[in-house]
Scaffold this motif. Structure first.
Motif, short mmCIF file in Angstrom:
data_model
loop_
_atom_site.label_atom_id
_atom_site.label_comp_id
_atom_site.label_asym_id
_atom_site.label_seq_id
_atom_site.Cartn_x
_atom_site.Cartn_y
_atom_site.Cartn_z
N THR A 1 59.64 37.54 29.80
CA THR A 1 58.57 38.26 30.48
C THR A 1 58.07 37.46 31.67
OG1 THR A 1 57.88 39.39 28.46
CG2 THR A 1 56.24 39.23 30.23
N ALA A 2 57.90 36.15 31.48
CA ALA A 2 57.44 35.28 32.57
C ALA A 2 58.44 35.30 33.72
CB ALA A 2 57.24 33.86 32.05
N ASP B 1 60.67 37.60 34.43
CA ASP B 1 60.65 38.92 35.06
C ASP B 1 59.44 39.06 35.99
OD1 ASP B 1 62.95 39.59 33.71
OD2 ASP B 1 61.91 40.69 32.12
N ASN B 2 58.30 38.55 35.54
CA ASN B 2 57.09 38.63 36.37
C ASN B 2 57.24 37.81 37.65
OD1 ASN B 2 55.70 40.36 34.67
ND2 ASN B 2 54.77 38.70 33.49
N ASP C 1 59.29 39.69 40.03
CA ASP C 1 58.55 40.83 40.58
C ASP C 1 57.38 40.40 41.46
OD1 ASP C 1 60.26 42.52 39.24
OD2 ASP C 1 58.94 42.75 37.49
N ASP D 1 54.71 38.88 40.34
CA ASP D 1 53.46 38.92 39.57
C ASP D 1 53.18 37.51 39.05
OD1 ASP D 1 51.32 39.43 37.95
OD2 ASP D 1 52.36 40.80 36.59
N GLY E 1 50.70 37.32 36.01
CA GLY E 1 51.35 37.73 34.77
C GLY E 1 52.32 36.68 34.28
N ALA E 2 53.04 36.05 35.22
CA ALA E 2 53.98 35.00 34.85
C ALA E 2 53.25 33.82 34.24
CB ALA E 2 54.78 34.56 36.07
#
Length: 238
Positions: free
Chosen positions: A63-64, A66-67, A70, A72, A75-76
């Motif tokens: 998730t990190a 991907d953020n 992106d 973000d 979020g990361a």
């Protein structure tokens, strides 16, 4: 008939002995069986928990990443913090390295160096500690902080260390940034003369050396450009 009676008596005696043994040791037998079942169950539960937490750690780290891809950053950072706090295995250490890298990408060099220094003092594997030292040193190159770079990578330049040429590159660049081209050249020359230098580092070192030569730094083995004044040629005899 007598044989039959004896067999019945012997059978009864054996049964009685079994009953006595069971009354005496039955609880221990049952307890041992229960303990075996509990051990097996606990082992299965432990393996399941490990798989579950490893899966969650992997998901958090992904998730990190991907953020970050992106854009973000917030979020990361949140996902990395969760991985560091809750993750298992090597995931928290990987997340710490990524968090330090994220700080550097945001221009927070001082904070990133501090994060790498923290990893250099806490990582459980020597190579991870040394990687953290190298990354911190590379962040100090642009400032020409020779002392800071040296203090972090001086232990990595031994002839048999796998990170030796990366450490030499950091030292050479730091010296160049600090204005000491001769010292920088020395580190780059050692890199290109190492027969085990990786191709990419060797190529960069060759570029550095060419740049230094273009700036007028004398390279070892090259003749001095200054030549003695030419003498006047003697006239030819008739």
């Amino acid at each position: 008939m007598s044989d039959s009676i004896f067999r019945e008596v012997n059978e009864e005696l054996r049964n009685e002995r079994i009953r006595l043994l069971w009354r005496r040791y039955g609880l221990y037998v049952v307890g041992g069986a229960v303990a075996i079942v509990l051990i097996v169950a606990a082992n299965e539960a432990w393996q399941w928990w490990q798989g579950s937490t490893a899966g969650r750690s992997s998901d958090l780290l992904q998730t990190a990443l991907d953020n970050i891809a992106d854009g973000d950053v917030a979020g990361a950072e949140a996902a990395l913090d969760s991985t560091i706090a809750e993750g298992s295995g090597r995931y928290p250490v990987i997340a710490q390295f990524k968090a330090a890298s994220l700080l550097a990408s945001k221009g927070q060099v001082t904070e990133a160096v501090a994060a790498y220094d923290g990893l250099a003092g806490t990582a459980d594997l020597p190579l991870l500690r040394e990687l953290a030292q190298l990354y911190a040193a590379l962040l100090l190159v642009d400032a020409g902080d020779v002392a800071g770079v040296t203090s972090r990578v001086s232990g990595l330049v031994s002839p048999d260390h796998p990170l030796r040429n990366s450490a030499r590159e950091a030292l050479g660049l730091a010296n160049y940034q600090a204005g000491d081209a001769v010292a920088a050249l020395g580190f780059f020359e050692v890199i290109v003369s190492d027969p085990l230098t990786a191709r990419d580092i060797g190529s960069r070192a060759s570029v550095y050396i060419a740049q230094l030569a273009s700036e007028g730094v004398a390279l070892p083995g090259l003749a001095d450009d200054a030549t003695a004044p030419a003498t006047e040629a003697a006239p030819a005899t008739p």
